[in-house]
Design an enzyme around this catalytic site. Structure first.
Site, PDB file in Angstrom:
ATOM      1  N   GLN A 158       0.814  -1.214   0.000  1.00 38.23           N
ATOM      2  CA  GLN A 158       0.000   0.000   0.000  1.00 38.23           C
ATOM      3  C   GLN A 158       0.842   1.255   0.000  1.00 38.23           C
ATOM      4  O   GLN A 158       0.333   2.353  -0.268  1.00 38.23           O
ATOM      5  CB  GLN A 158      -0.920   0.009   1.213  1.00 38.23           C
ATOM      6  CG  GLN A 158      -0.181   0.173   2.536  1.00 38.23           C
ATOM      7  CD  GLN A 158      -1.082  -0.003   3.729  1.00 38.23           C
ATOM      8  OE1 GLN A 158      -1.477  -1.120   4.072  1.00 38.23           O
ATOM      9  NE2 GLN A 158      -1.418   1.098   4.381  1.00 38.23           N
ATOM     10  N   CYS A 164      -5.050   0.588   3.618  1.00 36.94           N
ATOM     11  CA  CYS A 164      -5.045  -0.813   4.041  1.00 36.94           C
ATOM     12  C   CYS A 164      -6.442  -1.414   3.968  1.00 36.94           C
ATOM     13  O   CYS A 164      -6.629  -2.556   3.555  1.00 36.94           O
ATOM     14  CB  CYS A 164      -4.486  -0.931   5.449  1.00 36.94           C
ATOM     15  SG  CYS A 164      -5.363   0.087   6.672  1.00 36.94           S
ATOM     16  N   HIS A 212      -5.492  -1.014  11.376  1.00 36.95           N
ATOM     17  CA  HIS A 212      -4.958  -1.590  10.139  1.00 36.95           C
ATOM     18  C   HIS A 212      -5.895  -2.675   9.617  1.00 36.95           C
ATOM     19  O   HIS A 212      -6.269  -3.591  10.347  1.00 36.95           O
ATOM     20  CB  HIS A 212      -3.575  -2.181  10.439  1.00 36.95           C
ATOM     21  CG  HIS A 212      -2.805  -2.590   9.229  1.00 36.95           C
ATOM     22  ND1 HIS A 212      -2.748  -1.841   8.067  1.00 36.95           N
ATOM     23  CD2 HIS A 212      -2.036  -3.698   8.986  1.00 36.95           C
ATOM     24  CE1 HIS A 212      -1.969  -2.450   7.181  1.00 36.95           C
ATOM     25  NE2 HIS A 212      -1.536  -3.582   7.712  1.00 36.95           N
ATOM     26  N   ASN A 230      -0.647  -9.451   4.903  1.00 32.90           N
ATOM     27  CA  ASN A 230      -0.486  -8.014   5.104  1.00 32.90           C
ATOM     28  C   ASN A 230      -0.383  -7.305   3.747  1.00 32.90           C
ATOM     29  O   ASN A 230      -0.327  -7.951   2.694  1.00 32.90           O
ATOM     30  CB  ASN A 230       0.757  -7.749   5.961  1.00 32.90           C
ATOM     31  CG  ASN A 230       0.737  -6.386   6.622  1.00 32.90           C
ATOM     32  OD1 ASN A 230      -0.230  -5.636   6.512  1.00 32.90           O
ATOM     33  ND2 ASN A 230       1.802  -6.046   7.312  1.00 32.90           N
TER      34      ASN A 230
END
Length: 251
Positions: A5, A11, A162, A183
């Site tokens: 990102q 996110c 997040h 992630n």
């Protein structure tokens, strides 16, 4: 592939897009790469849920709902990610094949399901029998993670900040039970872009989020929020429904 990102707080858009990708693939066998830029730029956030929108943050659920409202989502190659350096851009979703400005819809969903808050059984059964889940976590200290099962989350004060994707769970012979999380900080983070987070046998540990508006809450919402599971991993969990590609799979 694991995305990056960059310096944009998108996110939530990555988590929502990755989860929609997963359910289109489950439904059709087509693993399309969908546009996180569309979700980031085109999601309206009038109540400032999880932030101010775009690189300023929003929620995974708003990201999926925006695709429901527009009727589809483009592939990444027609609507590429350009917010890496933290700049917001106007929505340019244009469901047409005409010309270089066309961003034809590649897939759609009909909605999403949000699991019961802080419910370990609901989450592990969803991951096992339904598919990957979009989640919101406290990742304040994740930059220190390199490998193994992470157990560095606070418990007294937990700030959900997040959006990521939970893709599985298991038991490490050395480190014990864990959740597997994809992630959006590139493949140089953690275990090739993934992090394994300590998994407890129930909803513990629990803590209090004193700033819900920075994660899943909205403007003028409740001032506190109970969050459970390591890094608050069980608090905000959702998945897409009615996912399908724009062009059906061949028979």
């Amino acid at each position: 592939n694991v995305k990056d990102q960059g310096q944009c707080g998108s996110c939530w858009a990555h988590a929502a897009t990755e989860t929609m990708e997963s359910y289109v693939a489950i439904a059709s066998g087509q693993l399309q790469v969908l546009s996180q830029q569309q979700v980031s730029s085109c999601t309206k956030n009038p109540d400032q849920c999880g932030g101010t929108g775009g690189c300023g943050g929003a929620t995974n659920e708003l990201g999926m709902q925006s695709v429901v409202m527009t009727g589809g989502i483009a592939e990444e190659w027609t609507y590429p990610y350009v917010s890496y350096w933290g700049e917001n851009f106007q929505c340019r979703y244009n469901n047409t094949n005409a010309g270089p400005s066309g961003t034809p819809s590649a897939a759609s969903i009909s909605g999403y399901v949000r699991l019961p808050t802080n419910n370990y059984t609901a989450v592990i059964e969803a991951v096992a029998f339904i598919g990957p889940q979009a989640i919101t976590v406290d990742a304040a200290n994740w930059h220190d993670y390199a490998y193994g099962v992470y157990d560095g989350c606070g418990t007294d004060s937990v700030s959900l900040d997040h959006g990521v994707q939970m893709v599985g769970y298991g038991v490490d012979p050395e480190f014990g039970p864990y959740w597997t999380v994809r992630n959006s900080w590139g493949t140089s983070f953690g275990e090739e872009g993934y992090i394994r987070i300590k998994r407890y046998a129930d909803k513990t540990p629990c803590g209090v989020n004193t700033d819900p508006s920075g994660g899943t809450g909205c403007k003028n919402g409740p001032p506190t929020q109970e969050v459970c599971g390591a890094c608050g991993i069980l608090t905000d969990v959702s998945y897409a429904v009615g996912a399908k590609p724009a062009v059906p799979s061949p028979p």
